[in-house]
Scaffold this motif. Structure first.
Motif, PDB file in Angstrom:
ATOM      1  N   GLU A 249      89.366 123.103 -35.018  1.00  0.00           N
ATOM      2  CA  GLU A 249      87.972 123.515 -35.109  1.00  0.00           C
ATOM      3  C   GLU A 249      86.920 122.711 -35.695  1.00  0.00           C
ATOM      4  OE1 GLU A 249      85.197 126.638 -37.730  1.00  0.00           O
ATOM      5  OE2 GLU A 249      87.275 126.792 -38.259  1.00  0.00           O
ATOM      6  N   LEU A 250      86.148 122.066 -34.908  1.00  0.00           N
ATOM      7  CA  LEU A 250      84.978 121.336 -35.224  1.00  0.00           C
ATOM      8  C   LEU A 250      83.724 121.898 -35.604  1.00  0.00           C
ATOM      9  CD1 LEU A 250      87.241 119.925 -32.995  1.00  0.00           C
ATOM     10  CD2 LEU A 250      85.619 118.235 -32.872  1.00  0.00           C
TER      11      LEU A 250
ATOM     12  N   MET B 106      90.932 114.908 -28.670  1.00  0.00           N
ATOM     13  CA  MET B 106      91.026 114.334 -27.196  1.00  0.00           C
ATOM     14  C   MET B 106      89.987 115.132 -26.654  1.00  0.00           C
ATOM     15  SD  MET B 106      93.436 112.316 -27.129  1.00  0.00           S
ATOM     16  CE  MET B 106      93.502 111.999 -25.405  1.00  0.00           C
ATOM     17  N   HIS B 107      89.674 116.529 -27.008  1.00  0.00           N
ATOM     18  CA  HIS B 107      88.870 117.262 -26.214  1.00  0.00           C
ATOM     19  C   HIS B 107      88.110 118.280 -26.947  1.00  0.00           C
ATOM     20  CE1 HIS B 107      87.273 119.485 -22.808  1.00  0.00           C
ATOM     21  NE2 HIS B 107      87.966 120.159 -22.670  1.00  0.00           N
ATOM     22  N   ALA B 108      86.898 118.654 -26.680  1.00  0.00           N
ATOM     23  CA  ALA B 108      86.491 119.982 -27.350  1.00  0.00           C
ATOM     24  C   ALA B 108      85.386 120.548 -26.913  1.00  0.00           C
ATOM     25  CB  ALA B 108      86.273 119.391 -28.980  1.00  0.00           C
TER      26      ALA B 108
ATOM     27  N   ALA C  50      80.747 126.835 -33.356  1.00  0.00           N
ATOM     28  CA  ALA C  50      81.635 125.672 -33.646  1.00  0.00           C
ATOM     29  C   ALA C  50      82.049 125.044 -32.517  1.00  0.00           C
ATOM     30  CB  ALA C  50      82.895 126.154 -34.811  1.00  0.00           C
ATOM     31  N   ARG C  51      83.028 124.166 -32.355  1.00  0.00           N
ATOM     32  CA  ARG C  51      83.787 123.727 -31.356  1.00  0.00           C
ATOM     33  C   ARG C  51      85.230 123.866 -31.543  1.00  0.00           C
ATOM     34  NH1 ARG C  51      81.586 117.714 -31.448  1.00  0.00           N
ATOM     35  NH2 ARG C  51      81.517 118.060 -33.622  1.00  0.00           N
TER      36      ARG C  51
ATOM     37  N   ALA D  79      82.897 118.024 -39.655  1.00  0.00           N
ATOM     38  CA  ALA D  79      84.159 118.559 -40.183  1.00  0.00           C
ATOM     39  C   ALA D  79      85.045 118.733 -39.191  1.00  0.00           C
ATOM     40  CB  ALA D  79      83.844 119.563 -40.884  1.00  0.00           C
ATOM     41  N   VAL D  80      86.434 118.818 -39.250  1.00  0.00           N
ATOM     42  CA  VAL D  80      87.587 119.062 -38.426  1.00  0.00           C
ATOM     43  C   VAL D  80      88.238 119.912 -39.504  1.00  0.00           C
ATOM     44  CG1 VAL D  80      89.476 118.339 -36.945  1.00  0.00           C
ATOM     45  CG2 VAL D  80      87.045 117.073 -36.986  1.00  0.00           C
TER      46      VAL D  80
END
Length: 297
Positions: free
Chosen positions: A228-229, A253-255, A263-264, A288-289
């Motif tokens: 979750e980004l 890698m990908h979001a 969120a992403r 944040a990740v």
């Protein structure tokens, strides 16, 4: 954010349907088709029954991931490999490279209509069947069921068209990677959450020694994690992930943004010490990740 809760939320308005899903078919047919595929791909092809489907991958000699696909068996000597459209030419090239004197034909179907239905997995298993104008492939993983109709078949039942980001989120929650986007040239199959794609009991295949060695003697140094980004732009090129000491410990890698923009959701690779759900990290810009799971939901 709990992945299971997110999955239920995203599927609540489903099932979803789209008329131009990015998948293609490659047919391998002939007396030697089964043994040919058995030598090359990670799945136990000989154990796939007629009408059955199993996930598989093709590796290089060092165990690096080249292509992922679904292997469907239409008859004793006829198989259909379904792969993401962006991998289709590579898959055809790899099979052709290893085709010497075997009695078989390889045919990559032209890009054409592929209707897809995505919904909650209520059972039904994985299957493939032929219809007058094409074939239908059904497959489920981690609570998400995909049914794809290739060819000019009957119109799909009325279903809501998914937003592109929704389709991507459901793919990631199912733990299905896109080679070249969610992987790198050095990515091992078992780093990419493909354990169920790789048989641990069949005989030799390209890259099998590396897979067997990892299963028997050790573990991979990093693994694909669902992340979750914080809200922000889509991630389409690898970005380093930092720990509390501002040291790079992995890569996103990908979001893509969740449909509601809160969120992403993304895929990234992290070493074992940072894979626990709830682990908090950050991108170089401070975003944040948070680790959700190792692999999909």
């Amino acid at each position: 954010m709990q992945p299971a809760d997110l999955l239920r939320t995203l599927l609540a308005n489903g099932p979803f349907g789209r008329d131009a899903a990015p998948y293609r078919l490659l047919t391998v047919a002939g007396p030697d088709a089964a043994e040919f595929l058995q030598r090359l791909c990670t799945q136990d092809v000989l154990a796939v029954p007629v009408g059955g489907v199993a996930p598989a991958a093709l590796l290089d000699g060092k165990g690096k991931l080249q292509v992922t696909c679904l292997v469907g068996r239409l008859a004793a000597d006829r198989f259909v490999l379904e792969t993401q459209a962006e991998q289709a030419e590579r898959l055809a090239s790899l099979l052709d490279r290893y085709h010497f004197t075997e009695k078989l034909t390889l045919r990559l179907a032209p890009a054409g209509p592929c209707q897809e239905r995505i919904g909650a997995d209520f059972g039904g298993g994985a299957s493939i069947r032929e219809e007058e104008a094409g074939c239908v492939v059904a497959f489920a993983r981690r609570g998400v069921r995909f049914e794809r109709r290739h060819g000019a078949g009957s119109p799909r039942p009325v279903a809501r068209e998914p937003e592109p980001v929704l389709a991507e989120c459901l793919r990631m929650l199912a733990g299905l990677v896109r080679v070249g986007l969610d992987t790198e040239p050095t990515t091992l199959a078992l780093e990419a959450d493909l354990d169920d794609h790789c048989s641990s009991t069949k005989g030799c295949y390209t890259g099998q020694e590396i897979v067997a060695r990892i299963h028997t003697y050790g573990h991979v140094n990093r693994r694909l994690c669902l992340l979750e980004l914080a809200p922000g732009p889509a991630v389409s090129v690898p970005m380093p992930v930092h720990d509390d000491d501002d040291l790079p410990v992995g890569r996103v890698m990908h979001a893509v943004s969740l449909p509601d923009g809160t969120a992403r959701l993304g895929f990234g690779y992290l070493p074992k010490d940072f894979q626990a759900p709830g682990t908090r990290l950050r991108l170089a810009d401070g975003s944040a990740v948070t680790v959700l799971t190792v692999g999909g939901a």
